[in-house]
Write an enzyme that holds these catalytic residues in place. Structure first.
Site, PDB file in Angstrom:
ATOM      1  N   LYS A   1       0.853  -1.189   0.000  1.00  0.00           N
ATOM      2  CA  LYS A   1       0.000   0.000   0.000  1.00  0.00           C
ATOM      3  C   LYS A   1       0.888   1.238   0.000  1.00  0.00           C
ATOM      4  O   LYS A   1       2.001   1.214   0.547  1.00  0.00           O
ATOM      5  CB  LYS A   1      -0.868   0.008   1.269  1.00  0.00           C
ATOM      6  CG  LYS A   1      -2.109   0.857   1.165  1.00  0.00           C
ATOM      7  CD  LYS A   1      -3.270   0.099   0.556  1.00  0.00           C
ATOM      8  CE  LYS A   1      -4.471   0.995   0.382  1.00  0.00           C
ATOM      9  NZ  LYS A   1      -5.629   0.256  -0.109  1.00  0.00           N
TER      10      LYS A   1
ATOM     11  N   GLY B   1     -20.280   6.952   4.695  1.00  0.00           N
ATOM     12  CA  GLY B   1     -19.382   7.241   3.566  1.00  0.00           C
ATOM     13  C   GLY B   1     -20.073   6.979   2.250  1.00  0.00           C
ATOM     14  O   GLY B   1     -20.474   5.851   1.951  1.00  0.00           O
TER      15      GLY B   1
HETATM   16  P1  NAD Z   1     -13.915   7.932  -1.358  1.00  0.00           P
HETATM   17  O1  NAD Z   1     -12.829   8.862  -0.972  1.00  0.00           O
HETATM   18  O2  NAD Z   1     -14.473   7.994  -2.739  1.00  0.00           O
HETATM   19  O3  NAD Z   1     -15.162   8.066  -0.360  1.00  0.00           O
HETATM   20  C1  NAD Z   1     -15.040   8.109   1.023  1.00  0.00           C
HETATM   21  C2  NAD Z   1     -16.205   8.934   1.542  1.00  0.00           C
HETATM   22  O4  NAD Z   1     -16.193   8.863   2.965  1.00  0.00           O
HETATM   23  C3  NAD Z   1     -16.129  10.408   1.146  1.00  0.00           C
HETATM   24  O5  NAD Z   1     -17.364  10.830   0.582  1.00  0.00           O
HETATM   25  C4  NAD Z   1     -15.821  11.112   2.478  1.00  0.00           C
HETATM   26  O6  NAD Z   1     -16.387  12.418   2.568  1.00  0.00           O
HETATM   27  C5  NAD Z   1     -16.481  10.164   3.469  1.00  0.00           C
HETATM   28  N1  NAD Z   1     -15.960  10.241   4.831  1.00  0.00           N
HETATM   29  C6  NAD Z   1     -14.681  10.392   5.239  1.00  0.00           C
HETATM   30  N2  NAD Z   1     -14.634  10.411   6.597  1.00  0.00           N
HETATM   31  C7  NAD Z   1     -15.901  10.269   7.031  1.00  0.00           C
HETATM   32  C8  NAD Z   1     -16.489  10.206   8.315  1.00  0.00           C
HETATM   33  N3  NAD Z   1     -15.774  10.311   9.434  1.00  0.00           N
HETATM   34  N4  NAD Z   1     -17.839  10.037   8.404  1.00  0.00           N
HETATM   35  C9  NAD Z   1     -18.596   9.932   7.287  1.00  0.00           C
HETATM   36  N5  NAD Z   1     -18.079   9.990   6.033  1.00  0.00           N
HETATM   37  C10 NAD Z   1     -16.754  10.143   5.915  1.00  0.00           C
HETATM   38  O7  NAD Z   1     -13.339   6.449  -1.026  1.00  0.00           O
HETATM   39  P2  NAD Z   1     -13.881   5.068  -1.575  1.00  0.00           P
HETATM   40  O8  NAD Z   1     -13.073   4.680  -2.757  1.00  0.00           O
HETATM   41  O9  NAD Z   1     -15.365   5.102  -1.656  1.00  0.00           O
HETATM   42  O10 NAD Z   1     -13.429   4.096  -0.391  1.00  0.00           O
HETATM   43  C11 NAD Z   1     -14.164   4.018   0.808  1.00  0.00           C
HETATM   44  C12 NAD Z   1     -13.534   2.955   1.710  1.00  0.00           C
HETATM   45  O11 NAD Z   1     -13.532   1.692   1.040  1.00  0.00           O
HETATM   46  C13 NAD Z   1     -12.081   3.227   2.082  1.00  0.00           C
HETATM   47  O12 NAD Z   1     -11.823   2.733   3.386  1.00  0.00           O
HETATM   48  C14 NAD Z   1     -11.300   2.401   1.073  1.00  0.00           C
HETATM   49  O13 NAD Z   1     -10.011   2.057   1.533  1.00  0.00           O
HETATM   50  C15 NAD Z   1     -12.198   1.199   0.965  1.00  0.00           C
HETATM   51  N6  NAD Z   1     -12.039   0.452  -0.290  1.00  0.00           N
HETATM   52  C16 NAD Z   1     -12.244   1.064  -1.482  1.00  0.00           C
HETATM   53  C17 NAD Z   1     -12.123   0.333  -2.650  1.00  0.00           C
HETATM   54  C18 NAD Z   1     -12.408   0.950  -4.005  1.00  0.00           C
HETATM   55  O14 NAD Z   1     -12.599   0.191  -4.972  1.00  0.00           O
HETATM   56  N7  NAD Z   1     -12.501   2.258  -4.106  1.00  0.00           N
HETATM   57  C19 NAD Z   1     -11.769  -1.027  -2.600  1.00  0.00           C
HETATM   58  C20 NAD Z   1     -11.584  -1.634  -1.353  1.00  0.00           C
HETATM   59  C21 NAD Z   1     -11.721  -0.876  -0.206  1.00  0.00           C
END
Ligand code: NAD
Length: 349
Positions: A79, A179
């Site tokens: 990562k 989120g």
């Molecule tokens: P993203 O940045 O697109 O979305 C994250 C959202 O969470 C944002 O809208 C942000 O405003 C919100 N957020 C942040 N802190 C917050 C809080 N304290 N309370 C409420 N909302 C909050 O990210 P993503 O790609 O949607 O990923 C979300 C999670 O899933 C992360 O932990 C990421 O590591 C995990 N993940 C993502 C993927 C992927 O394909 N994108 C794959 C596996 C895991």
């Protein structure tokens, strides 16, 4: 550009990078290459302190080892984290500089999107290295992984519902979602289409309004999500939100979501178990994204079928984990960790 090695006991290789010309600063952590080259996204966040960023990279890369093993991929765990606000500090030059750091590791680490990143950023990184996936264009380009991630989480929610409530049918069930970014938004659509009621929150008010209107969801303030009365809580934002403070507040029967590293500590898995809250291990629930990314790294020609088969296999793994946990009356996370441990040691034998 300055790239220096960081000594850590559990990881194969960790580097710190700093490029004053572009403002790039952060870490790449390679936890394990036992199953193949380390693969895992790059995350950009305005970390308060460098140690916080390093710890995130160390935890997340270990999680990627587990995730890739659980998804039966020939990939190890790695990562990267970049310290900075993606909405203000991200520039094409900074992304290119990061690409040069990835290239310097000569394929021991493959990068892709994580929080704060887009396929356009991957394209910038790709001008400097071929060890990047999640591109929008190219022979094996896999694009934004989040719809596939969300599909896998949706499957995990239904399987968790069957174990906890006796049916995969989500009609009439309430899911609280924390989120509403790339993953959370797609997940809300799948849940809405399946007839679930939604309670949603995000720190970004615009996201909340958009999703509330689109899916007739009930919105709550960020801190209120932990006390929301729902059947299933789906964390899709940050890690460590299942902790000593939040778990006593929960009014849900299960937790199944996409955020990485949801449990603050191992003890929090036990805390959930003692409260009778069924926990779907995050690194199994959210494995769809890396499955999608893997099609690009491994240059898979029949992408759609390959991804569909892997998503089904992940769902069966989740089912097996939850069945075993019920039989042994233990936290499902312990069962999932044990499965990963066995895979890593079988391959090493
Ligand atoms: P993203 O940045 O697109 O979305 C994250 C959202 O969470 C944002 O809208 C942000 O405003 C919100 N957020 C942040 N802190 C917050 C809080 N304290 N309370 C409420 N909302 C909050 O990210 P993503 O790609 O949607 O990923 C979300 C999670 O899933 C992360 O932990 C990421 O590591 C995990 N993940 C993502 C993927 C992927 O394909 N994108 C794959 C596996 C895991």
């Amino acid at each position: 550009m300055k790239v220096t090695e960081v000594d850590t006991p559990e990881h194969e290789e960790v580097v710190r990078f700093e490029d004053p010309a572009t403002g790039l600063k952060g870490f790449i952590a390679i936890h394990s290459t036992r199953l193949g080259p380390a693969a895992g996204g790059v995350r950009m966040r305005p970390y308060g302190h460098e140690v916080e960023a390093l710890n995130d990279a160390l935890r997340l890369s270990r999680g990627m080892t587990c995730k890739n093993a659980a998804a039966d991929l020939p990939l190890g765990g790695g990562k990267a984290v970049i310290i900075g606000d993606p909405s203000m500090d991200k520039t094409p030059e900074l992304m290119q500089a990061f690409g040069r750091v990835v290239q310097s590791l000569e394929g021991r680490y493959w990068t892709a999107e994580d929080m704060g990143m887009t396929p356009a950023d991957m394209a910038q990184i790709g001008t400097e290295t071929r060890f990047v996936a999640g591109l929008a264009d190219g022979a094996f380009a896999s694009g934004d992984p989040s719809p596939v991630t969300a599909r896998g989480i949706f499957n995990a929610i239904r399987t968790t519902a069957r174990h906890r409530f006796g049916s995969r049918d989500l009609r009439g069930k309430t899911v609280s979602v924390q989120g509403l970014g790339n993953v959370g938004h797609h997940l809300c659509r799948f849940l809405h289409q399946a007839g679930a009621e939604l309670i949603i929150t995000d720190i970004d008010a615009a996201q909340v309004t958009r999703v509330a209107q689109e899916f007739s969801a009930t919105l709550v303030a960020p801190d209120a999500i932990y006390e929301a009365q729902a059947d299933i809580f789906a964390p899709c934002a940050i890690g460590a939100i299942l902790n000593e403070a939040s778990i006593p507040l929960f009014k849900v029967g299960a937790v199944a979501g996409g955020a990485n590293n949801q449990l603050a500590t191992e003890a929090d898995g036990q805390r959930l178990h003692e409260r009778g809250i069924l926990y779907a291990p995050d690194f199994v629930a959210n494995g769809g994204g890396i499955v999608n990314v893997a099609t690009e790294i491994l240059q898979i020609a029949d992408r759609e079928d390959w991804v569909a088969a892997r998503l089904e296999a992940l769902d069966r793994t989740m089912d097996r984990i939850l069945s075993t946990a019920a039989r042994l009356s233990v936290c499902p996370n312990d069962v999932a960790e044990r499965i990963v441990h066995d895979i890593l040691h079988q391959k090493a034998a």
